[in-house]
Scaffold this motif. Structure first.
Motif, mmCIF file in Angstrom:
data_model
loop_
_atom_site.group_PDB
_atom_site.id
_atom_site.type_symbol
_atom_site.label_atom_id
_atom_site.label_comp_id
_atom_site.label_asym_id
_atom_site.label_seq_id
_atom_site.Cartn_x
_atom_site.Cartn_y
_atom_site.Cartn_z
ATOM 1 N N VAL A 186 24.158 -10.559 20.577
ATOM 2 C CA VAL A 186 24.924 -9.338 20.833
ATOM 3 C C VAL A 186 26.163 -9.323 19.800
ATOM 4 C CG1 VAL A 186 26.241 -7.947 22.128
ATOM 5 C CG2 VAL A 186 24.099 -8.988 23.212
ATOM 6 N N LEU A 187 26.869 -10.448 19.664
ATOM 7 C CA LEU A 187 28.178 -10.419 18.779
ATOM 8 C C LEU A 187 27.799 -10.469 17.340
ATOM 9 C CD1 LEU A 187 30.458 -13.040 20.728
ATOM 10 C CD2 LEU A 187 30.795 -10.380 20.502
ATOM 11 N N ASP A 188 26.493 -11.040 17.083
ATOM 12 C CA ASP A 188 26.135 -10.916 15.685
ATOM 13 C C ASP A 188 25.527 -9.274 15.451
ATOM 14 O OD1 ASP A 188 26.625 -13.554 15.325
ATOM 15 O OD2 ASP A 188 24.444 -14.194 15.500
ATOM 16 N N ALA A 189 24.749 -8.963 16.188
ATOM 17 C CA ALA A 189 24.624 -7.505 16.139
ATOM 18 C C ALA A 189 25.836 -6.650 15.970
ATOM 19 C CB ALA A 189 23.736 -7.162 17.199
ATOM 20 N N VAL A 190 26.963 -6.808 16.727
ATOM 21 C CA VAL A 190 28.088 -5.818 16.655
ATOM 22 C C VAL A 190 28.676 -6.374 15.090
ATOM 23 C CG1 VAL A 190 30.385 -5.600 17.555
ATOM 24 C CG2 VAL A 190 28.305 -5.695 19.026
ATOM 25 N N GLY A 191 28.801 -7.376 15.033
ATOM 26 C CA GLY A 191 29.730 -7.837 13.767
ATOM 27 C C GLY A 191 28.741 -7.268 12.611
ATOM 28 N N GLN A 192 27.455 -7.300 12.536
ATOM 29 C CA GLN A 192 26.890 -6.874 11.408
ATOM 30 C C GLN A 192 26.896 -5.153 11.130
ATOM 31 O OE1 GLN A 192 22.709 -7.778 11.415
ATOM 32 N NE2 GLN A 192 23.041 -9.485 10.201
ATOM 33 N N LEU A 193 26.861 -4.460 12.425
ATOM 34 C CA LEU A 193 27.013 -3.109 12.478
ATOM 35 C C LEU A 193 28.376 -2.685 11.621
ATOM 36 C CD1 LEU A 193 25.872 -1.924 15.852
ATOM 37 C CD2 LEU A 193 24.805 -1.701 13.806
ATOM 38 N N ASN A 194 29.400 -3.621 12.165
ATOM 39 C CA ASN A 194 30.818 -3.365 11.595
ATOM 40 C C ASN A 194 30.699 -3.431 10.047
ATOM 41 O OD1 ASN A 194 33.664 -5.096 11.108
ATOM 42 N ND2 ASN A 194 33.922 -3.019 12.068
ATOM 43 N N GLY A 198 29.804 -0.325 8.524
ATOM 44 C CA GLY A 198 31.060 0.543 8.744
ATOM 45 C C GLY A 198 31.500 0.973 9.939
ATOM 46 N N VAL A 199 30.757 0.559 11.169
ATOM 47 C CA VAL A 199 31.116 1.509 12.149
ATOM 48 C C VAL A 199 32.190 0.519 12.772
ATOM 49 C CG1 VAL A 199 30.198 1.447 14.781
ATOM 50 C CG2 VAL A 199 28.523 1.586 12.675
ATOM 51 N N THR A 200 33.313 1.550 13.566
ATOM 52 C CA THR A 200 34.442 0.713 14.081
ATOM 53 C C THR A 200 33.978 0.476 15.320
ATOM 54 O OG1 THR A 200 35.563 2.683 12.968
ATOM 55 C CG2 THR A 200 36.913 1.743 15.010
#
Lengths: 283, 289
Positions: A186-194, A198-200
């Motif tokens: 989940v954290l890797d997915a979130v980090g990648q989106l960011n 460029g997702v806040t």
């Protein structure tokens, strides 16, 4: 203007008896100032009951402020007419994946959000594909969600939010119910989106290790922001964090204990690699 | 007290298209007064395993012996076993249902047939032992914080005066201080009452710090069974099955690889600190301890 700007935000939970007389008032947010720039990764820490989740629910107007102001994406949350715009620009992911998945096939679940806001069908399927790819779940598009692991379900929930193409995702303890593998996914997915899209990101968590990759950290206690800064600046204040019922990552704590015992490692060490390098310089 | 699992197998939805073998040939002996950790990724069989320990799930094949008695014997009193092996589920506070915390804690002993007075005495003792302040005893469970609710739920199990306590991820969703408080409480029950404790956890750091024996579950089988030091020495194999070792274990391995003579297989912060300090003072003269 920042993507999110809160000024002296106050939220009171008011309990009333049968006759509508006020029985008690709990001030869950007590004058919160918060600034988040577009594309930033901000983490919010705080103990159970510190006001983190209440704050999160304000960010897409599930709750309204008792006083103070909050702008999201340039819109005042007090303005009824911008409610739907705000909810589309700031999506939310909650703790329990089982409470957020509604369809019996992964891709239909992800399609629910955009369908609900009237996106044309051909565009929906493009979005579903894009969002499932962005969280690494495309190969499961035709699977049933209830056969997925916790981490996979949570990534489907994130894909469902991504399909609404929000500028910002607020995650309220998204890993609390997951095993170490699921947390990492989940954290890797979130980090990648960011990083890539460029997702806040606004990540609320109890796990100190998850905060390390954030740009900035806010620490809450009793409805107030009591510390804010970079992870390094925050985690170098071990005693202050402990006084707010929080902790620091294990490696940071070890470095701190070694320093106290007379080993001159620098302050605010966050990762294993940093500590290995610092110790190698001493030997 | 001892619990023996002999060639236990468990199959969910047997003879259907959804058949899953959740436990495969489990052999396990749990001795009186042990503090055991169970780790494994989601779906590895941890929760299925612990639900066998008090007879909530009946093995598809194999035997379970409590104090030498076969719990599947037709004249064995399973209801008594459930009082002796107290099971604290995940998010146990979801099971609080009475109007007050005190009434909730009384429910277990009442249900087992104790008189009102005896039940209340047991509830007093249980609430005291979990360190929940008397101010909260007569409030609705819903007015309590997350950590307090969790304590109340554990008190509900302790009120049945179990010989063994089995906890399924008791710290999930709690803040760091709350996590420490619950684990310290469990360690105290183990220390002061010699209670057998079985702790299912996702936190490698927590099991390393608290337990004496660590069981690793993978795909329904026991992969490792040993001290935390022994188990975490297999950190590469653990990673392959979706687990990991504590951060300090990796740190010590890396330090040795870089030629720093810090000894040992540290699994806790204190162990790592001591061996780094030793290596440091051997090189630079003594430092304050």
């Amino acid at each position: 203007m920042n993507f999110i700007e809160a000024r002296k935000l106050v939220h009171e939970y008011i309990r009333r008896d049968e006759d509508d007389n006020v029985e008690s008032i709990l001030t869950a947010l007590d004058g919160v100032d918060l600034d988040v720039k577009e594309g930033e990764f901000v983490a919010i820490l705080g103990h159970n009951g510190s006001g983190k989740s209440t704050l999160a629910k304000h960010l897409n107007v599930l709750l309204k402020a008792s006083s103070g102001t909050l702008w999201v994406n340039g819109k005042d949350t007090k303005d009824e007419s911008s409610l739907w715009d705000i909810r589309q620009s700031a999506g939310m992911v909650f703790q329990n994946p089982d409470n957020q998945i509604i369809a019996s096939v992964v891709e239909e679940d992800v399609a629910f959000g955009p369908e609900n806001i009237g996106v044309p069908t051909s565009e929906i399927w493009k979005r579903v594909e894009r969002s499932l790819k962005s969280v690494g779940m495309i190969q499961y598009r035709e699977h049933s969600p209830n056969r997925l692991s916790g981490g996979q379900k949570q990534r489907v929930a994130i894909a469902g939010v991504m399909a609404m193409e929000p500028k910002c995702i607020v995650l309220d303890e998204p890993t609390a119910m997951l095993d170490p593998n699921g947390r990492r996914e989940v954290l890797d997915a979130v980090g990648q989106l960011n990083k890539e899209k460029g997702v806040t990101i606004i990540l609320i968590t109890h796990y100190m290790e998850e905060v390390i990759r954030a740009d900035r950290v806010y620490v809450m206690d009793n409805g107030k922001v009591v510390m804010h800064g970079t992870p390094r600046a925050i985690f170098s204040q071990v005693d202050a964090l402990k006084s707010y019922r929080l902790d620091v990552p294990q490696i940071t704590l070890l470095a701190y204990e070694l320093r106290k015992a007379g080993v001159p490692v620098p302050e605010g060490i966050l990762t294993r690699q940093e500590l290995v390098e610092a110790l190698c310089r001493l030997f | 007290m001892s619990i023996i699992l002999d060639k236990v197998n468990y199959v969910y939805s047997e003879k259907t298209a959804y058949e899953i073998q959740a436990l495969k040939n489990i052999n396990l002996k749990i001795d009186d007064g042990e503090f055991i950790g169970v780790i494994g990724h989601t779906g590895s069989g941890k929760s299925t395993l612990i639900q066998h320990l008090n007879g909530l799930i009946k093995a598809s094949s194999g035997g379970i012996y409590y104090n030498g008695q076969d719990i599947y014997d037709s004249d064995y009193k399973l209801k008594e076993l459930r009082g002796k092996v107290g099971l604290v589920f995940q998010y146990p506070e979801h099971q609080l249902f009475e109007a007050t915390v005190f009434a909730d804690v009384c429910f277990g002993p009442r249900n087992r047939g104790f008189s009102r007075k005896d039940s209340e005495l047991k509830a007093f003792a249980a609430l005291r032992s979990v360190g929940l302040s008397e101010d909260f005893w007569y409030r609705s469970p819903f007015e309590l914080s997350g950590g307090q609710k969790r304590r109340a739920a554990i008190a509900g199990v302790l009120a049945m005066e179990p010989e063994a306590l089995v906890l399924d991820e008791p710290t999930a969703g709690l803040d760091p201080k709350g996590r420490d408080e619950i684990l310290d409480l469990v360690a105290k029950l183990h220390r002061e009452r010699q209670m057998t404790v079985i702790l299912v956890s996702h936190s490698m750091e927590d099991v390393a710090k608290y337990v004496q024996r660590l069981i690793v579950m993978n795909r329904g089988s026991i992969l490792y069974d040993g001290t935390p030091g022994e188990v975490f020495a297999h950190y590469r194999e653990l990673e392959e099955v979706g687990l990991a070792a504590p951060q300090v274990t990796y740190l010590m391995h890396e330090l040795r690889k870089r030629g720093i003579p810090a000894a040992g297989t540290a699994t806790t912060l204190d162990e790592a600190k001591q061996s780094i300090l030793q290596a440091f003072s051997a090189k630079h003269g003594s430092v304050q301890r």
